[in-house]
Design an enzyme around this catalytic site. Structure first.
Site, PDB file in Angstrom:
ATOM      1  N   GLY A   1       0.778  -1.233   0.000  1.00 12.78           N
ATOM      2  CA  GLY A   1       0.000   0.000   0.000  1.00 12.78           C
ATOM      3  C   GLY A   1       0.810   1.284   0.000  1.00 12.78           C
ATOM      4  O   GLY A   1       0.243   2.370  -0.091  1.00 12.78           O
TER       5      GLY A   1
ATOM      6  N   PRO B   1       4.492  -4.991  -0.959  1.00  8.69           N
ATOM      7  CA  PRO B   1       4.219  -3.826  -1.817  1.00  8.69           C
ATOM      8  C   PRO B   1       4.135  -4.189  -3.294  1.00  8.69           C
ATOM      9  O   PRO B   1       4.865  -5.054  -3.778  1.00  8.69           O
ATOM     10  CB  PRO B   1       5.430  -2.928  -1.570  1.00  8.69           C
ATOM     11  N   GLY B   2       3.246  -3.530  -3.991  1.00  8.51           N
ATOM     12  CA  GLY B   2       3.132  -3.721  -5.441  1.00  8.51           C
ATOM     13  C   GLY B   2       3.476  -2.430  -6.150  1.00  8.51           C
ATOM     14  O   GLY B   2       4.510  -2.285  -6.797  1.00  8.51           O
ATOM     15  N   ARG B   3       2.610  -1.430  -5.981  1.00  3.47           N
ATOM     16  CA  ARG B   3       2.734  -0.164  -6.714  1.00  3.47           C
ATOM     17  C   ARG B   3       4.138   0.444  -6.609  1.00  3.47           C
ATOM     18  O   ARG B   3       4.727   0.841  -7.608  1.00  3.47           O
ATOM     19  CB  ARG B   3       1.724   0.827  -6.143  1.00  3.47           C
TER      20      ARG B   3
ATOM     21  N   ARG C   1      -6.872   3.340 -14.958  1.00  5.52           N
ATOM     22  CA  ARG C   1      -7.002   3.990 -13.644  1.00  5.52           C
ATOM     23  C   ARG C   1      -7.801   5.299 -13.669  1.00  5.52           C
ATOM     24  O   ARG C   1      -8.659   5.502 -12.813  1.00  5.52           O
ATOM     25  CB  ARG C   1      -5.621   4.221 -13.018  1.00  5.52           C
TER      26      ARG C   1
ATOM     27  N   TYR D   1     -11.061   4.920 -11.349  1.00  6.14           N
ATOM     28  CA  TYR D   1     -11.017   5.525 -10.008  1.00  6.14           C
ATOM     29  C   TYR D   1     -10.981   7.052 -10.053  1.00  6.14           C
ATOM     30  O   TYR D   1     -10.862   7.686  -9.006  1.00  6.14           O
ATOM     31  CB  TYR D   1      -9.748   5.098  -9.256  1.00  6.14           C
TER      32      TYR D   1
ATOM     33  N   CYS E   1     -14.757   4.044 -27.461  1.00  6.69           N
ATOM     34  CA  CYS E   1     -16.104   4.520 -27.730  1.00  6.69           C
ATOM     35  C   CYS E   1     -16.913   4.742 -26.452  1.00  6.69           C
ATOM     36  O   CYS E   1     -17.950   4.118 -26.246  1.00  6.69           O
ATOM     37  CB  CYS E   1     -16.777   3.471 -28.613  1.00  6.69           C
ATOM     38  N   GLU E   2     -16.397   5.574 -25.570  1.00  4.77           N
ATOM     39  CA  GLU E   2     -17.114   5.932 -24.343  1.00  4.77           C
ATOM     40  C   GLU E   2     -16.744   7.358 -23.980  1.00  4.77           C
ATOM     41  O   GLU E   2     -15.569   7.736 -24.082  1.00  4.77           O
ATOM     42  CB  GLU E   2     -16.701   5.014 -23.178  1.00  4.77           C
TER      43      GLU E   2
ATOM     44  N   TYR F   1      -0.137  -1.080 -12.184  1.00  2.84           N
ATOM     45  CA  TYR F   1      -1.557  -1.140 -12.521  1.00  2.84           C
ATOM     46  C   TYR F   1      -1.830  -0.413 -13.841  1.00  2.84           C
ATOM     47  O   TYR F   1      -2.865   0.228 -14.010  1.00  2.84           O
ATOM     48  CB  TYR F   1      -2.414  -0.570 -11.369  1.00  2.84           C
TER      49      TYR F   1
END
Ligand code: LLP
Length: 415
Positions: free
Chosen positions: A227, A272-274, A310, A314, A343-344, A372
């Protein structure tokens, strides 16, 4: 900060324009020096006690980058059979993989058992299933320390509003189920959520987990999850990095009290990842159209929400630098909405952002895209996922994943 990519010479001996010419647009680009620096920081997080860092590969699972994590001495956590298989291909031995699944089948748990992978169960039902297939075995459990933290409600994974982990009030049942299958619970873990810059909630969760730990007798390991945040506003607001020195000192004090009270020293772990890859990755894309609607300027790029999810998922902020003829430009700031080619209407990377004047054919360089980013990319709208390139320590560009092909896209259909 005026320009991040310039200040760290992100592209080494190459420049963004040449990279797109050679590898196509859009393109994920990683810088090995930055990555190794951050991996070293993580690997040395706790020095006073036995400690290992499990890199959480959901943040970035590129095989070449995993090999760098292996070289830097990190272990890994895996969320799925696919991640376990990939880690084994990267050269991680089973004792260096910690499997932390959520709601998985008997077959998937069996795969972990067959491969001697330490597994953490995050519900009573999954513990029971694990006990059925591996009676008398050794495993871990994921606990909810009651405190969560994260940049968005969708990524807070502890506290009252989450599907994850086992709460305090279920511990008696947990011990009954473990006893029924003669399971030995040798470790506990938590993960409270993703991206905090203020370590206070995390340290509170650590204290709570360590209180729960006392109910388990002598544990082999205690894993506090990941985190740790990354400053996504480093260019726009000069945001400072996560203060690891202060954090480490406070973290150690909490561990000191546990060791003193519990009377033993387990192996401590984090996940940890990020932090490992985020700042070491940028995403380059081409501006194909500039237009105005109701007085608003839009810069239309090929960085769709399928390439970097992302911002649309989010509302996440990523700083953007504008590159023209291989050079970062910083003049004539104006408000612009940077969009993709999906297309959004929600296909937006940056809304009403003050950026240097963007023109057609410029390159948008999206910062902090190494975590991510690719790992959440998809083929939505039948778009190809991009290539990934590593700027090695010698400054040269190395292709570490090729762009999807149309054959890749059609492979699973019955023709
Ligand atoms: N351990 C477990 C069990 C996890 O579920 C996660 C992340 C981590 C470790 C690593 O957390 P980190 O250090 O990366 O914060 N897609 C979101 C983040 C989702 C995180 C999911 N779990 C985003 O782009 O912000």
């Amino acid at each position: 900060m005026e320009s991040f990519v310039r200040s760290v010479n992100f592209f080494g001996n190459c420049d963004a324009e040449r990279l797109l010419e050679e590898f196509g647009s859009p393109l994920y680009v990683y810088n090995e020096d930055i990555i190794r620096g951050n991996l070293k920081r993580l690997a040395g997080l706790i020095t006073k006690y036995p400690y290992t860092t499990n890199y959480s590969i959901k943040a970035n699972s590129n095989l070449s980058l995993l090999k760098i994590a292996l070289e830097e001495g990190l272990n890994c956590d895996a969320m799925s059979e696919g991640e376990i298989r990939l880690l084994m291909k990267a050269g991680f031995t089973p004792d260096r993989i910690f499997y932390v699944p959520n709601n998985v089948s008997r077959e998937e748990l069996q795969f972990a058992v067959d491969n001697n992978i330490m597994t953490s169960l995050d519900s009573i039902d999954q513990l029971d299933l694990y006990g059925q297939i591996n009676p008398g075995g050794r495993c871990a459990v994921r606990l909810n320390p009651g405190v969560g933290a994260g940049h968005h409600e969708k990524v807070i994974t502890a506290g009252k509003n989450t599907k994850f982990a086992i709460t305090d009030d279920q511990l008696d049942t947990l011990f009954e189920v473990a006893a029924k299958h003669d399971l030995k619970i040798v470790g506990i873990n938590q993960h409270i959520g993703s991206l905090f810059m203020n370590p206070t909630p995390f340290l509170e969760s650590v204290k709570n987990l360590l209180t729960m730990a006392k109910r388990f007798g002598k544990l082999e390991f205690i894993d506090f999850g990941g985190g740790y945040g990354v400053p996504y506003h480093k260019v726009s607001e000069d945001e400072k990095p996560f203060d690891f020195d202060r954090f480490e000192a406070e973290f150690e004090k909490v561990l000191d009290s546990f060791v003193e009270e519990a009377g033993y020293v387990p192996l401590f772990k984090t996940e940890p990842g990020r932090y490992a890859f985020c700042e070491g990755g940028v995403l380059l894309g081409r501006v194909y159209a500039v237009k105005y609607n109701a007085g608003r300027k839009y810069a239309g790029t090929d960085i769709g929400m399928n390439i970097l999810t992302r911002p649309s998922l989010y509302g996440s902020w990523h700083d953007i630098e504008v590159i023209r003829n291989g050079k970062v430009v910083t003049d004539n700031p104006e408000y612009v909405t940077v969009t993709g080619n999906i297309c959004e209407s929600g296909d937006i990377i940056a809304k009403e952002r003050l950026l240097p004047e963007i023109r057609t054919n410029d390159i948008a360089c999206v910062l902090d895209a190494g975590a991510y980013g690719y790992s959440m990319a998809s083929n939505y709208n039948m778009r190809l996922r991009p290539a990934e390139v590593l700027i090695t320590c010698s400054g040269d560009a190395k292709l570490i994943r090729r762009r999807d092909t149309y054959e890749d896209l059609f492979r699973n259909f019955e023709f």
